[in-house]
Design a protein around this motif. Structure first.
Motif, PDB file in Angstrom:
ATOM      1  N   TYR A 192       1.044  -1.418  -0.041  1.00 32.36           N
ATOM      2  CA  TYR A 192      -0.040   0.007   0.079  1.00 32.36           C
ATOM      3  C   TYR A 192       0.881   1.136   0.080  1.00 32.36           C
ATOM      4  O   TYR A 192       1.946   1.322   0.637  1.00 32.36           O
ATOM      5  CB  TYR A 192      -0.901  -0.093   1.385  1.00 32.36           C
ATOM      6  CG  TYR A 192      -2.078  -0.906   1.170  1.00 32.36           C
ATOM      7  CD1 TYR A 192      -3.305  -0.465   1.156  1.00 32.36           C
ATOM      8  CD2 TYR A 192      -1.852  -2.389   1.208  1.00 32.36           C
ATOM      9  CE1 TYR A 192      -4.539  -1.405   0.875  1.00 32.36           C
ATOM     10  CE2 TYR A 192      -2.761  -3.352   1.091  1.00 32.36           C
ATOM     11  CZ  TYR A 192      -4.310  -2.640   0.958  1.00 32.36           C
ATOM     12  OH  TYR A 192      -5.230  -3.617   0.881  1.00 32.36           O
ATOM     13  N   TYR A 193       0.445   2.341  -0.493  1.00 30.22           N
ATOM     14  CA  TYR A 193       1.211   3.513  -0.703  1.00 30.22           C
ATOM     15  C   TYR A 193       0.167   4.515  -0.342  1.00 30.22           C
ATOM     16  O   TYR A 193      -0.978   4.768  -0.785  1.00 30.22           O
ATOM     17  CB  TYR A 193       1.474   3.532  -2.230  1.00 30.22           C
ATOM     18  CG  TYR A 193       2.507   2.636  -2.820  1.00 30.22           C
ATOM     19  CD1 TYR A 193       3.808   3.170  -2.945  1.00 30.22           C
ATOM     20  CD2 TYR A 193       2.128   1.326  -3.013  1.00 30.22           C
ATOM     21  CE1 TYR A 193       4.992   2.082  -3.297  1.00 30.22           C
ATOM     22  CE2 TYR A 193       3.037   0.391  -3.661  1.00 30.22           C
ATOM     23  CZ  TYR A 193       4.284   0.878  -3.556  1.00 30.22           C
ATOM     24  OH  TYR A 193       5.326  -0.002  -4.061  1.00 30.22           O
ATOM     25  N   HIS A 194       0.811   5.668   0.530  1.00 27.77           N
ATOM     26  CA  HIS A 194      -0.029   6.871   0.770  1.00 27.77           C
ATOM     27  C   HIS A 194       0.352   7.931  -0.205  1.00 27.77           C
ATOM     28  O   HIS A 194       1.602   8.390  -0.260  1.00 27.77           O
ATOM     29  CB  HIS A 194       0.191   7.050   2.487  1.00 27.77           C
ATOM     30  CG  HIS A 194      -0.462   8.260   2.877  1.00 27.77           C
ATOM     31  ND1 HIS A 194      -0.004   9.481   2.914  1.00 27.77           N
ATOM     32  CD2 HIS A 194      -1.843   8.164   3.588  1.00 27.77           C
ATOM     33  CE1 HIS A 194      -1.088  10.149   3.477  1.00 27.77           C
ATOM     34  NE2 HIS A 194      -2.031   9.512   3.820  1.00 27.77           N
ATOM     35  N   VAL A 195      -0.653   8.755  -0.714  1.00 28.65           N
ATOM     36  CA  VAL A 195      -0.322   9.825  -1.458  1.00 28.65           C
ATOM     37  C   VAL A 195      -0.697  11.314  -0.628  1.00 28.65           C
ATOM     38  O   VAL A 195      -0.154  12.204  -1.198  1.00 28.65           O
ATOM     39  CB  VAL A 195      -1.042   9.711  -2.792  1.00 28.65           C
ATOM     40  CG1 VAL A 195      -0.497   8.553  -3.540  1.00 28.65           C
ATOM     41  CG2 VAL A 195      -2.533   9.485  -2.694  1.00 28.65           C
ATOM     42  N   ASP A 196      -1.651  11.186   0.212  1.00 27.92           N
ATOM     43  CA  ASP A 196      -2.175  12.411   0.623  1.00 27.92           C
ATOM     44  C   ASP A 196      -3.393  12.059   1.647  1.00 27.92           C
ATOM     45  O   ASP A 196      -4.033  11.101   1.651  1.00 27.92           O
ATOM     46  CB  ASP A 196      -2.591  13.306  -0.322  1.00 27.92           C
ATOM     47  CG  ASP A 196      -2.194  14.954  -0.094  1.00 27.92           C
ATOM     48  OD1 ASP A 196      -1.975  15.151   1.322  1.00 27.92           O
ATOM     49  OD2 ASP A 196      -2.694  15.785  -0.751  1.00 27.92           O
ATOM     50  N   ARG A 197      -3.567  13.230   2.552  1.00 24.49           N
ATOM     51  CA  ARG A 197      -4.847  13.163   3.272  1.00 24.49           C
ATOM     52  C   ARG A 197      -5.782  13.799   2.539  1.00 24.49           C
ATOM     53  O   ARG A 197      -5.673  14.726   1.623  1.00 24.49           O
ATOM     54  CB  ARG A 197      -4.695  14.233   4.329  1.00 24.49           C
ATOM     55  CG  ARG A 197      -3.859  13.719   5.505  1.00 24.49           C
ATOM     56  CD  ARG A 197      -4.420  12.389   6.398  1.00 24.49           C
ATOM     57  NE  ARG A 197      -5.726  12.919   7.065  1.00 24.49           N
ATOM     58  CZ  ARG A 197      -6.632  12.273   7.610  1.00 24.49           C
ATOM     59  NH1 ARG A 197      -6.364  10.950   7.507  1.00 24.49           N
ATOM     60  NH2 ARG A 197      -7.460  12.745   8.259  1.00 24.49           N
ATOM     61  N   ALA A 198      -7.100  13.157   2.524  1.00 24.13           N
ATOM     62  CA  ALA A 198      -8.046  13.723   1.605  1.00 24.13           C
ATOM     63  C   ALA A 198      -8.527  15.186   1.513  1.00 24.13           C
ATOM     64  O   ALA A 198      -8.686  15.833   0.651  1.00 24.13           O
ATOM     65  CB  ALA A 198      -9.459  12.897   1.860  1.00 24.13           C
ATOM     66  N   MET A 199      -8.164  15.701   2.923  1.00 20.15           N
ATOM     67  CA  MET A 199      -8.540  17.279   2.898  1.00 20.15           C
ATOM     68  C   MET A 199      -7.513  18.026   2.245  1.00 20.15           C
ATOM     69  O   MET A 199      -7.783  19.234   2.249  1.00 20.15           O
ATOM     70  CB  MET A 199      -8.611  17.682   4.529  1.00 20.15           C
ATOM     71  CG  MET A 199      -7.566  17.275   5.368  1.00 20.15           C
ATOM     72  SD  MET A 199      -7.720  17.661   6.861  1.00 20.15           S
ATOM     73  CE  MET A 199      -8.727  16.259   7.430  1.00 20.15           C
ATOM     74  N   ASP A 200      -6.232  17.434   2.185  1.00 19.73           N
ATOM     75  CA  ASP A 200      -5.312  18.335   1.585  1.00 19.73           C
ATOM     76  C   ASP A 200      -5.016  18.278   0.121  1.00 19.73           C
ATOM     77  O   ASP A 200      -4.314  19.035  -0.477  1.00 19.73           O
ATOM     78  CB  ASP A 200      -3.810  17.904   2.395  1.00 19.73           C
ATOM     79  CG  ASP A 200      -4.132  18.181   3.792  1.00 19.73           C
ATOM     80  OD1 ASP A 200      -4.561  19.243   4.104  1.00 19.73           O
ATOM     81  OD2 ASP A 200      -3.394  17.461   4.396  1.00 19.73           O
ATOM     82  N   SER A 201      -5.740  17.212  -0.385  1.00 24.00           N
ATOM     83  CA  SER A 201      -5.547  16.923  -2.134  1.00 24.00           C
ATOM     84  C   SER A 201      -6.653  17.947  -2.742  1.00 24.00           C
ATOM     85  O   SER A 201      -7.635  18.417  -1.919  1.00 24.00           O
ATOM     86  CB  SER A 201      -5.683  15.842  -2.448  1.00 24.00           C
ATOM     87  OG  SER A 201      -7.103  15.346  -2.237  1.00 24.00           O
ATOM     88  N   VAL A 202      -6.429  18.315  -3.908  1.00 22.70           N
ATOM     89  CA  VAL A 202      -7.118  19.174  -4.624  1.00 22.70           C
ATOM     90  C   VAL A 202      -7.354  18.662  -6.076  1.00 22.70           C
ATOM     91  O   VAL A 202      -6.469  18.180  -6.875  1.00 22.70           O
ATOM     92  CB  VAL A 202      -6.514  20.773  -4.860  1.00 22.70           C
ATOM     93  CG1 VAL A 202      -7.588  21.438  -5.694  1.00 22.70           C
ATOM     94  CG2 VAL A 202      -6.242  21.147  -3.533  1.00 22.70           C
ATOM     95  N   GLU A 203      -8.596  18.672  -6.527  1.00 24.87           N
ATOM     96  CA  GLU A 203      -9.133  17.934  -7.635  1.00 24.87           C
ATOM     97  C   GLU A 203      -8.895  19.178  -8.792  1.00 24.87           C
ATOM     98  O   GLU A 203      -8.972  20.271  -8.558  1.00 24.87           O
ATOM     99  CB  GLU A 203     -10.833  17.909  -7.913  1.00 24.87           C
ATOM    100  CG  GLU A 203     -11.392  17.135  -9.051  1.00 24.87           C
ATOM    101  CD  GLU A 203     -10.933  15.791  -8.997  1.00 24.87           C
ATOM    102  OE1 GLU A 203     -10.429  15.152 -10.203  1.00 24.87           O
ATOM    103  OE2 GLU A 203     -10.995  14.951  -8.197  1.00 24.87           O
ATOM    104  N   LEU A 204      -8.258  18.620  -9.911  1.00 23.47           N
ATOM    105  CA  LEU A 204      -7.587  19.481 -11.090  1.00 23.47           C
ATOM    106  C   LEU A 204      -8.426  19.485 -12.263  1.00 23.47           C
ATOM    107  O   LEU A 204      -8.542  20.187 -13.121  1.00 23.47           O
ATOM    108  CB  LEU A 204      -6.188  19.006 -11.333  1.00 23.47           C
ATOM    109  CG  LEU A 204      -5.015  19.150 -10.118  1.00 23.47           C
ATOM    110  CD1 LEU A 204      -3.741  18.925 -10.725  1.00 23.47           C
ATOM    111  CD2 LEU A 204      -5.030  20.816  -9.785  1.00 23.47           C
TER     112      LEU A 204
END
Length: 540
Positions: free
Chosen positions: A422-434
């Protein structure tokens, strides 16, 4: 009886849990006068850095339990512990659980105003605090009586302590809180069984190298400290608990106390990596044990290049340079890291890989509709485990909002590969839809920048949606010998994925004081985003 048999007896006893390990351990009668628990401050007449034996620890706990019982504290009473010294948190936890009460441990770095609002929401029967925190609470309505200053509890009569409360598996034994990086910390309640489930699992495994003498650089009021404490009691591990977690302080403690293992959070490893580790005496450390957020590759590599570990060769067991780093991913609500991976000299599985799930974990990555996703697809981690907290104290709405089909939605964006890593890419609240199916992951972007620029000690990526556009700032904290005037913009942009790179507004060199942190050392990205939006609104 041996320590190995003690581990087996505790692991196999269904009545043992986080609320009664000390009494269960004492009942076995082994190693009662051997050094076990060390604090970095004096407590109850005991000097700093002088270890308490199991018998001495029991006496200190009974003294505090007697004092609390005399104040009318009894089973199911939530009692806030708000103090700066780790000793006060640990001893108060043990004393309150002996009574069947529920210690609510509050990080001393939470300011008085927020602490008062947090306490008022708990509905506590009382507040135990040190003089500095009592002063911080002055003038604020806490909704609970202030009990005698916490340092006076040690004067209780150990002989007057009532018999230990008999815990049931589902009994609440502690309330700890989330990091508070998004605002008010959330009160998380743990049970007698949940806080001990991972320990029970570990006791059935061989004790890993480096666990015989552990230094805890964890925040004392955190659930991870309670797990480390009960693991030490169960496995007869010498444990030293630090009251503060600064990089310089941890390095000084390593040189003074000479541990074989160090346990902490990613924020502490980042601080350690700012120092010239080759100039410090870290040779005794065989193991670095991370919990909470996963750590960055560059920080891991700097740590495993230090220390030494025992290796088996044709000549027998020898001490070889280099240490191991156990990484994973956990949270207050998860109760224990749910993943693990071991890094050492020569290992190469990085890229925010948190490893595979522990045997006691049942997890999946799910999409917005809650349905499981396949390998390579990024979604939110939904996990089930006996270590999971019971929920949020006095907040059933949030408790049920974070549950789906019996699993806890962690708020972590992850994917798994074909091999089950498993790989962690971000917290959901810190990512942004582009748009166009693309998303900006700030944590993964930080990983890429740190890998691309060895002269950068730490990095914070802040992405904000401002109307129709996404704006990203990259904040760099430089290594001590780095040139602050050098332009790193080109390298930073080249390190990012194309869609993320297109959003970069500026690359700034900052100091640590420019990065707002929560009580546990996590970056408060929500505050950084609000600062940008406020500045943009003022410029219009």
């Amino acid at each position: 009886m041996t320590i190995r048999s003690v581990r087996s007896l505790l692991a196999d006893d269904p009545d043992v849990g986080a609320g009664n390990v000390l009494t269960a351990r004492l009942a076995l009668g082994l190693g009662l006068d051997e050094p076990l628990l060390t604090f970095d401050t004096p407590v109850d007449g005991h000097p700093a850095w002088q270890p308490l034996t199991l018998r001495e620890l029991d006496r200190a706990v009974r003294a505090r339990a007697a004092a609390l019982h005399a104040l009318g504290i009894t089973r199911r009473d939530p009692v806030v512990v708000y103090a700066g010294d780790a000793a006060d948190h640990v001893l108060s936890f043990l004393a309150l659980t002996r009574l069947g009460a529920i210690p609510a441990l509050l990080n001393p770095n939470v300011d008085g105003e927020r602490a008062a609002r947090y306490i008022a929401r708990l509905g506590a029967v009382g507040v135990l605090a040190d003089p500095a925190r009592l002063a911080a609470l002055a003038g604020h309505e806490v909704g609970a009586p202030l009990l005698p200053e916490i340092g006076t509890l040690g004067s209780g009569d150990p002989q007057a302590a009532p018999e230990p409360y008999r815990h049931w598996s589902g009994d609440p034994v502690a309330i700890t809180h989330s990091s508070g990086t998004t605002g008010m910390p959330k009160a998380v309640v743990h049970s007698h069984a949940s806080l001990y489930a991972a320990i029970r699992h570990r006791l059935r495994l061989p004790r890993p190298q480096g666990q015989d003498r552990m230094l805890s650089a964890l925040p004392a009021p955190h659930a991870a400290t309670l797990i480390a404490l009960n693991l030490a009691l169960s496995s007869h591990t010498e444990l030293a608990v630090l009251s503060r977690q600064s990089g310089a302080g941890v390095l000084d403690a390593i040189e003074q106390w000479r541990p074989t293992g160090v346990i902490g959070f990613a924020a502490t490893w980042a601080e350690l990596a700012h120092h010239d580790l080759a100039a410090r005496e870290l040779d005794t450390v065989a193991l670095w044990w991370n919990t909470g957020d996963c750590a960055h590759e560059v920080h891991i590599r700097r740590l495993i290049a230090t220390g030494s570990r025992e290796s088996v060769t044709r000549e027998g067991r020898v001490r070889t340079p280099g240490s191991l780093f156990v990484d994973g991913l956990g949270s207050t609500e998860m109760g224990h890291s749910h993943f693990f991976i071991t890094h050492g000299p020569g290992t190469e599985r990085y890229g925010r890989c948190v490893g595979r799930p522990h045997a006691f974990v049942d997890c999946e990555v799910v999409g917005p509709d809650g349905e499981p996703l396949g390998p390579g697809e990024v979604g939110e981690l939904a996990t089930s485990s006996p270590t999971l907290a019971l929920g949020y104290w006095n907040d059933s709405a949030t408790t049920f909002r974070t549950r789906i089909r019996g699993r806890f939605l962690t708020g972590d964006l992850m994917y798994r590969d074909e091999e089950g890593y498993y790989y962690h890419v971000d917290r959901a609240m810190d990512s942004v839809e582009l748009g166009d199916g693309k998303r900006l992951f700030t944590a993964m972007s930080e990983e890429r920048v740190l890998a691309a620029r060895p002269d950068v000690a730490d990095c914070t990526v802040v992405a904000v949606r401002d109307g129709e556009r996404v704006v990203t700032d990259v904040l760099l904290i430089l290594a001590a010998d780095a040139d602050p005037a050098a332009d790193r913009t080109k390298d930073v942009i080249a390190a990012l994925e194309e869609a993320a790179a297109a959003t970069v507004r500026q690359v700034l060199v900052v100091s640590g004081d420019d990065i707002p942190l929560g009580p546990t050392g996590k970056v408060r990205k929500v505050l950084l985003r609000q600062r940008y939006l406020d500045a943009a609104a003022g410029a219009r």
